[in-house]
Design a protein around this motif. Structure first.
Motif, short mmCIF file in Angstrom:
data_model
loop_
_atom_site.label_atom_id
_atom_site.label_comp_id
_atom_site.label_asym_id
_atom_site.label_seq_id
_atom_site.Cartn_x
_atom_site.Cartn_y
_atom_site.Cartn_z
N VAL A 269 1.07 -1.22 -0.20
CA VAL A 269 -0.02 0.24 0.14
C VAL A 269 0.70 1.74 0.24
CG1 VAL A 269 -1.45 1.69 1.61
CG2 VAL A 269 -1.53 -1.06 1.24
N LEU A 270 1.83 1.56 0.45
CA LEU A 270 2.44 2.55 1.15
C LEU A 270 3.33 2.40 -0.22
CD1 LEU A 270 4.21 2.34 4.71
CD2 LEU A 270 2.54 3.71 4.07
N LEU A 271 3.44 1.10 -1.20
CA LEU A 271 4.83 1.96 -2.18
C LEU A 271 3.41 2.19 -3.54
CD1 LEU A 271 6.66 -1.69 -2.64
CD2 LEU A 271 7.65 0.92 -2.58
N THR A 272 2.52 1.75 -3.84
CA THR A 272 1.23 2.29 -3.95
C THR A 272 1.21 3.65 -4.36
OG1 THR A 272 0.67 0.11 -4.47
CG2 THR A 272 -0.90 1.89 -5.24
N ILE A 273 1.05 3.89 -3.09
CA ILE A 273 1.04 5.33 -2.97
C ILE A 273 2.31 6.10 -2.97
CG2 ILE A 273 0.95 7.31 -0.59
CD1 ILE A 273 -1.12 4.96 1.04
N LEU A 274 2.80 6.24 -3.07
CA LEU A 274 4.65 6.71 -3.61
C LEU A 274 4.57 6.55 -4.74
CD1 LEU A 274 7.50 7.20 -2.83
CD2 LEU A 274 7.75 5.12 -2.76
N CYS A 275 4.25 5.77 -5.58
CA CYS A 275 3.94 5.48 -6.82
C CYS A 275 2.93 6.22 -7.52
CB CYS A 275 3.07 4.63 -7.73
SG CYS A 275 5.04 3.49 -7.50
N LEU A 276 1.69 6.76 -6.97
CA LEU A 276 0.86 7.93 -7.27
C LEU A 276 1.36 9.31 -7.41
CD1 LEU A 276 -2.32 5.68 -5.63
CD2 LEU A 276 -1.88 6.40 -8.34
N TYR A 277 1.69 9.32 -6.17
CA TYR A 277 2.12 10.26 -5.48
C TYR A 277 3.29 11.09 -6.44
CZ TYR A 277 3.91 14.41 -2.93
OH TYR A 277 4.50 15.85 -2.21
N LEU A 278 3.93 10.78 -7.04
CA LEU A 278 5.19 10.76 -7.88
C LEU A 278 4.28 11.08 -8.97
CD1 LEU A 278 7.94 7.88 -6.99
CD2 LEU A 278 8.38 10.14 -6.75
N ALA A 279 3.59 10.49 -9.77
CA ALA A 279 2.82 10.34 -10.70
C ALA A 279 1.88 11.59 -11.04
CB ALA A 279 1.79 9.60 -10.66
N ILE A 280 1.14 12.34 -9.45
CA ILE A 280 0.55 13.15 -9.85
C ILE A 280 1.05 14.28 -8.61
CG2 ILE A 280 -1.05 11.81 -11.14
CD1 ILE A 280 -2.91 11.88 -8.76
#
Length: 194
Positions: A44-55
């Motif tokens: 979940v943390l990695l998914t949030i990190l990826c979303l944050y890096l995306a937008i």
């Protein structure tokens, strides 16, 4: 990637998540409070990190932090170790990181238009840090940077020698002028106060 390799990486991740360190202590507390396995918390943390890096706002800073902090730490550890291999690995990373940073500077106006650029850049930097046979830095260095440098090494060395000589001449001229001015103050009628 083969299913066996994915399983191997997952097993390594799970093994790491149960080692004793500050990060896994936090995960243990989160696991105890939520009842959710720590591996899923990390996903979940990695998914949030990826979303944050995306937008997310400040994604560039976060991406550069990821691409700099761990490699700097690993480089210090490599310097302090007795092995030569880890020194070479991290020197190679920094060469690739430098070339990428220089290219990024020149093509910044175009990179701005690439969707999810900082997510892609972060994935690229992680690829460059990857251990073992998946190390992107080694591949990029061997296939692109090394052949280019070897082909142009003599020209670059001559340029650096000439630039160094010109810089020394300019510095000597400036220092000579400064010393001459300091020893012969202008006679403009100003007197020293006693």
């Amino acid at each position: 990637m083969a299913a066996a390799e994915v399983k191997s990486y997952r097993e390594k991740l799970e093994k790491y998540l149960y080692e004793k360190n500050a990060f896994t202590d936090l995960l243990a507390k989160a696991e105890a409070k939520t009842g959710v396995k720590r591996v899923y918390i990390v996903y979940v943390l990695l998914t949030i990190l990826c979303l944050y890096l995306a937008i997310g706002y400040g994604a560039g800073f976060l991406c550069n932090l990821i691409g700099f902090v761990y490699p700097a730490y690993a480089s210090v550890k490599a310097i302090e170790s007795e092995r030569k291999e880890d020194d070479t690995q991290w020197l190679t990373y920094w060469v690739v990181y430098s070339v990428f940073g220089l290219a990024e500077f020149w093509f910044d106006i175009l990179l701005f238009w690439i969707p999810f650029y900082y997510l892609l850049k972060c994935l690229f930097l992680l690829y460059c840090m990857a251990p073992g046979s998946y190390n992107g830095s080694e591949m990029i260095y061997q296939r692109i940077i090394r052949p280019f440098v070897l082909r142009h090494q003599d020209k670059v060395d001559r340029f650096i020698d000439q630039a160094g000589k010109r810089a020394k001449e300019a510095l000597d001229t400036v220092l000579g002028t400064a010393l001459a001015s300091a020893s012969n103050p202008p006679a403009d009628g100003l007197k020293k106060e006693s």
